[in-house]
Write an enzyme that holds these catalytic residues in place. Structure first.
Site, PDB file in Angstrom:
ATOM      1  N   SER A  45       0.836  -1.201   0.000  1.00  0.00           N
ATOM      2  CA  SER A  45       0.000   0.000   0.000  1.00  0.00           C
ATOM      3  C   SER A  45       0.868   1.247   0.000  1.00  0.00           C
ATOM      4  CB  SER A  45      -0.899   0.028   1.250  1.00  0.00           C
ATOM      5  OG  SER A  45      -1.711  -1.108   1.285  1.00  0.00           O
ATOM      6  N   GLY A  83       1.365  -8.225   5.709  1.00  0.00           N
ATOM      7  CA  GLY A  83       0.459  -9.335   5.443  1.00  0.00           C
ATOM      8  C   GLY A  83      -0.962  -8.950   5.792  1.00  0.00           C
ATOM      9  N   ASN A 122      -2.109 -13.644  18.557  1.00  0.00           N
ATOM     10  CA  ASN A 122      -2.810 -14.447  19.569  1.00  0.00           C
ATOM     11  C   ASN A 122      -3.789 -15.433  18.920  1.00  0.00           C
ATOM     12  OD1 ASN A 122      -5.855 -13.365  20.012  1.00  0.00           O
ATOM     13  ND2 ASN A 122      -4.564 -11.666  19.344  1.00  0.00           N
ATOM     14  N   TYR A 146      -6.352 -17.118   9.042  1.00  0.00           N
ATOM     15  CA  TYR A 146      -5.344 -16.115   9.431  1.00  0.00           C
ATOM     16  C   TYR A 146      -4.464 -16.654  10.572  1.00  0.00           C
ATOM     17  CZ  TYR A 146      -3.742 -11.985  12.043  1.00  0.00           C
ATOM     18  OH  TYR A 146      -2.998 -11.074  12.762  1.00  0.00           O
ATOM     19  N   LYS A 150      -0.302 -17.703  10.725  1.00  0.00           N
ATOM     20  CA  LYS A 150       0.681 -17.274  11.726  1.00  0.00           C
ATOM     21  C   LYS A 150       1.359 -18.492  12.368  1.00  0.00           C
ATOM     22  CE  LYS A 150      -0.047 -12.810  11.326  1.00  0.00           C
ATOM     23  NZ  LYS A 150       0.979 -11.894  10.785  1.00  0.00           N
TER      24      LYS A 150
HETATM   25  P1  NAI Z   1      -2.396  -3.687   9.153  1.00  0.00           P
HETATM   26  O1  NAI Z   1      -3.393  -4.452   8.363  1.00  0.00           O
HETATM   27  O2  NAI Z   1      -2.732  -2.277   9.536  1.00  0.00           O
HETATM   28  O3  NAI Z   1      -1.000  -3.668   8.379  1.00  0.00           O
HETATM   29  C1  NAI Z   1      -0.546  -4.738   7.586  1.00  0.00           C
HETATM   30  C2  NAI Z   1       0.151  -4.152   6.375  1.00  0.00           C
HETATM   31  O4  NAI Z   1       0.572  -5.219   5.530  1.00  0.00           O
HETATM   32  C3  NAI Z   1      -0.761  -3.249   5.546  1.00  0.00           C
HETATM   33  O5  NAI Z   1      -0.206  -1.946   5.410  1.00  0.00           O
HETATM   34  C4  NAI Z   1      -0.872  -3.954   4.225  1.00  0.00           C
HETATM   35  O6  NAI Z   1      -0.920  -3.074   3.098  1.00  0.00           O
HETATM   36  C5  NAI Z   1       0.388  -4.811   4.202  1.00  0.00           C
HETATM   37  N1  NAI Z   1       0.226  -5.952   3.312  1.00  0.00           N
HETATM   38  C6  NAI Z   1      -0.865  -6.770   3.195  1.00  0.00           C
HETATM   39  N2  NAI Z   1      -0.682  -7.649   2.200  1.00  0.00           N
HETATM   40  C7  NAI Z   1       0.551  -7.394   1.681  1.00  0.00           C
HETATM   41  C8  NAI Z   1       1.305  -7.967   0.628  1.00  0.00           C
HETATM   42  N3  NAI Z   1       0.825  -8.986  -0.115  1.00  0.00           N
HETATM   43  N4  NAI Z   1       2.522  -7.454   0.360  1.00  0.00           N
HETATM   44  C9  NAI Z   1       3.018  -6.420   1.107  1.00  0.00           C
HETATM   45  N5  NAI Z   1       2.353  -5.831   2.110  1.00  0.00           N
HETATM   46  C10 NAI Z   1       1.125  -6.320   2.390  1.00  0.00           C
HETATM   47  O7  NAI Z   1      -2.065  -4.537  10.448  1.00  0.00           O
HETATM   48  P2  NAI Z   1      -1.371  -4.070  11.815  1.00  0.00           P
HETATM   49  O8  NAI Z   1      -2.423  -3.940  12.846  1.00  0.00           O
HETATM   50  O9  NAI Z   1      -0.449  -2.975  11.567  1.00  0.00           O
HETATM   51  O10 NAI Z   1      -0.552  -5.399  12.173  1.00  0.00           O
HETATM   52  C11 NAI Z   1       0.781  -5.570  11.763  1.00  0.00           C
HETATM   53  C12 NAI Z   1       1.134  -7.043  11.880  1.00  0.00           C
HETATM   54  O11 NAI Z   1       0.931  -7.457  13.225  1.00  0.00           O
HETATM   55  C13 NAI Z   1       0.286  -7.956  11.009  1.00  0.00           C
HETATM   56  O12 NAI Z   1       1.100  -9.016  10.534  1.00  0.00           O
HETATM   57  C14 NAI Z   1      -0.744  -8.501  11.966  1.00  0.00           C
HETATM   58  O13 NAI Z   1      -1.198  -9.775  11.555  1.00  0.00           O
HETATM   59  C15 NAI Z   1       0.024  -8.551  13.260  1.00  0.00           C
HETATM   60  N6  NAI Z   1      -0.835  -8.425  14.420  1.00  0.00           N
HETATM   61  C16 NAI Z   1      -1.424  -7.234  14.735  1.00  0.00           C
HETATM   62  C17 NAI Z   1      -2.244  -7.117  15.831  1.00  0.00           C
HETATM   63  C18 NAI Z   1      -2.849  -5.825  16.260  1.00  0.00           C
HETATM   64  O14 NAI Z   1      -3.544  -5.816  17.275  1.00  0.00           O
HETATM   65  N7  NAI Z   1      -2.625  -4.703  15.570  1.00  0.00           N
HETATM   66  C19 NAI Z   1      -2.539  -8.297  16.664  1.00  0.00           C
HETATM   67  C20 NAI Z   1      -1.872  -9.515  16.241  1.00  0.00           C
HETATM   68  C21 NAI Z   1      -1.047  -9.553  15.176  1.00  0.00           C
HETATM   69  C1  15L Z   2      -5.032  -9.715  15.295  1.00  0.00           C
HETATM   70  O1  15L Z   2      -4.289 -10.630  15.000  1.00  0.00           O
HETATM   71  C2  15L Z   2      -5.402  -8.663  14.335  1.00  0.00           C
HETATM   72  O2  15L Z   2      -4.365  -8.376  13.427  1.00  0.00           O
HETATM   73  C3  15L Z   2      -5.840  -7.356  14.978  1.00  0.00           C
HETATM   74  O3  15L Z   2      -6.510  -6.586  14.008  1.00  0.00           O
HETATM   75  C4  15L Z   2      -6.720  -7.563  16.224  1.00  0.00           C
HETATM   76  O4  15L Z   2      -7.997  -7.844  15.862  1.00  0.00           O
HETATM   77  C5  15L Z   2      -6.109  -8.605  17.144  1.00  0.00           C
HETATM   78  O5  15L Z   2      -5.635  -9.762  16.515  1.00  0.00           O
HETATM   79  C6  15L Z   2      -7.073  -9.071  18.261  1.00  0.00           C
HETATM   80  O6  15L Z   2      -7.130 -10.256  18.529  1.00  0.00           O
HETATM   81  O7  15L Z   2      -7.709  -8.209  18.886  1.00  0.00           O
END
Ligand code: NAI
Ligand code: 15L
Length: 274
Positions: A45, A83, A122, A146, A150
């Site tokens: 993005s 991702g 988680n 999802y 992970k």
């Molecule tokens: P987010 O969805 O805001 O950011 C993920 C980024 O990955 C986005 O900017 C998206 O454009 C990019 N992306 C998606 N597909 C892609 C691809 N094919 N190639 C390159 N980039 C790609 O998520 P957030 O909240 O910033 O989370 C970051 C990481 O932490 C993620 O891997 C998420 O699964 C993990 N995570 C986040 C949690 C949270 O509470 N924010 C909880 C658990 C895990």
């Molecule tokens: C995740 O893994 C997601 O990326 C985030 O968007 C939240 O929903 C988080 O878990 C959660 O469990 O609250």
């Protein structure tokens, strides 16, 4: 851990941050500057332009193997956040999370990179009831495609450590947002300050092998015990307690609903999408 740098005392010369346009990526984009001369930030993005000479902005789809390999050139360690971050069709998860994380580890191998910080979730253990306390050795119970992706990422980390000596800290992040959004997140919330501290420890701690740590603040009612990650020195400072009174006023899910009973909350009943 020390990386090549003749001109500064920062521990790394160049870090790669994937998912840099995302919610957590934007936070870490700033926080990582303290640890590297250059942070290469990447996403599929649109991203904010480079803030100065200390940043390199490179657009890349994680599903593009050659693109990811180029991304890792001259990099000393990787913080892999990129991702899909919620439940989606398996095919979408397959490309971004499963193929994408495989490409990251292959790139690390080919470029001699010895440290990865992997944003797990988680949801690797989301099918446990909320009244059960887990640690990193509890058998996994992924709660969606999802969460499965992970779990696969964590398995890649174990394999690449034993086969190639690439060390990883897998962060099973709870809910990292400016504030917890519901009652469940009173247990799962990870503040942005604690997130930045956790990533710092994951980058700098010695001899992590493959360490799994739950990314959660010092909340009152915790579901996860980080006893097997004590060597990281992660000491969260924040607590969700300050938000409890407001969240308890909100309309609640019925107590017998799956989202109120299971650790994964709404992810445990998301989809199917076909
Ligand atoms: P987010 O969805 O805001 O950011 C993920 C980024 O990955 C986005 O900017 C998206 O454009 C990019 N992306 C998606 N597909 C892609 C691809 N094919 N190639 C390159 N980039 C790609 O998520 P957030 O909240 O910033 O989370 C970051 C990481 O932490 C993620 O891997 C998420 O699964 C993990 N995570 C986040 C949690 C949270 O509470 N924010 C909880 C658990 C895990
Ligand atoms: C995740 O893994 C997601 O990326 C985030 O968007 C939240 O929903 C988080 O878990 C959660 O469990 O609250």
């Amino acid at each position: 851990m020390t990386a090549p740098s003749s001109t500064s005392t920062k521990p790394f010369n160049r870090l790669l941050l994937t998912g840099a346009a995302g919610g957590l990526g934007q936070i870490l984009r700033d926080a990582l500057q303290a640890h590297a001369n250059v942070v290469r930030v990447s996403d599929i993005s649109e991203m904010a332009p480079a803030a100065g000479d200390h940043e390199e902005v490179v657009s890349c789809n994680l599903a593009d193997k050659a693109g990811v390999h180029a991304l890792a050139d001259q990099v000393d360690a990787i913080v892999h956040l990129g991702g899909i971050s919620t439940e989606r069709r398996f095919e979408d998860i397959l490309d971004a999370n499963i193929r994408g994380t495989f490409h990251i580890y292959e790139a690390a191998r080919l470029h001699g990179i010895k440290r990865v910080v992997f944003a797990s979730s988680n949801h690797v253990t989301g099918f446990y009831p909320q009244d059960v306390q887990l640690d990193a050795h509890s058998p996994r119970r992924p709660d969606c495609y999802y969460g499965l992706s992970k779990a696969y990422g964590e398995d890649l980390a174990t394999f690449y450590f034993h086969r190639y000596g690439i060390q990883t800290v897998s962060l099973r992040i709870g809910s990292s947002f400016p504030q917890p959004r519901n009652l469940r997140m009173l247990s799962t919330w990870l503040s942005y300050a604690d997130l930045a501290h956790l990533v710092e420890r994951a980058l700098l701690a010695d001899d992590v092998g493959h360490t799994v740590v739950y990314g959660v603040s010092a909340n009152r009612d915790l579901w996860w015990n980080n006893r097997y990650a004590a060597h990281l020195g992660f000491a969260p400072q924040d607590s969700s307690e300050q938000f409890r009174a407001r969240l308890e006023q909100l309309p609640q899910a019925a107590a017998d609903e799956r989202s109120a009973l299971l650790q994964g909350g709404a992810f445990t009943s998301a989809g199917p999408f076909d």
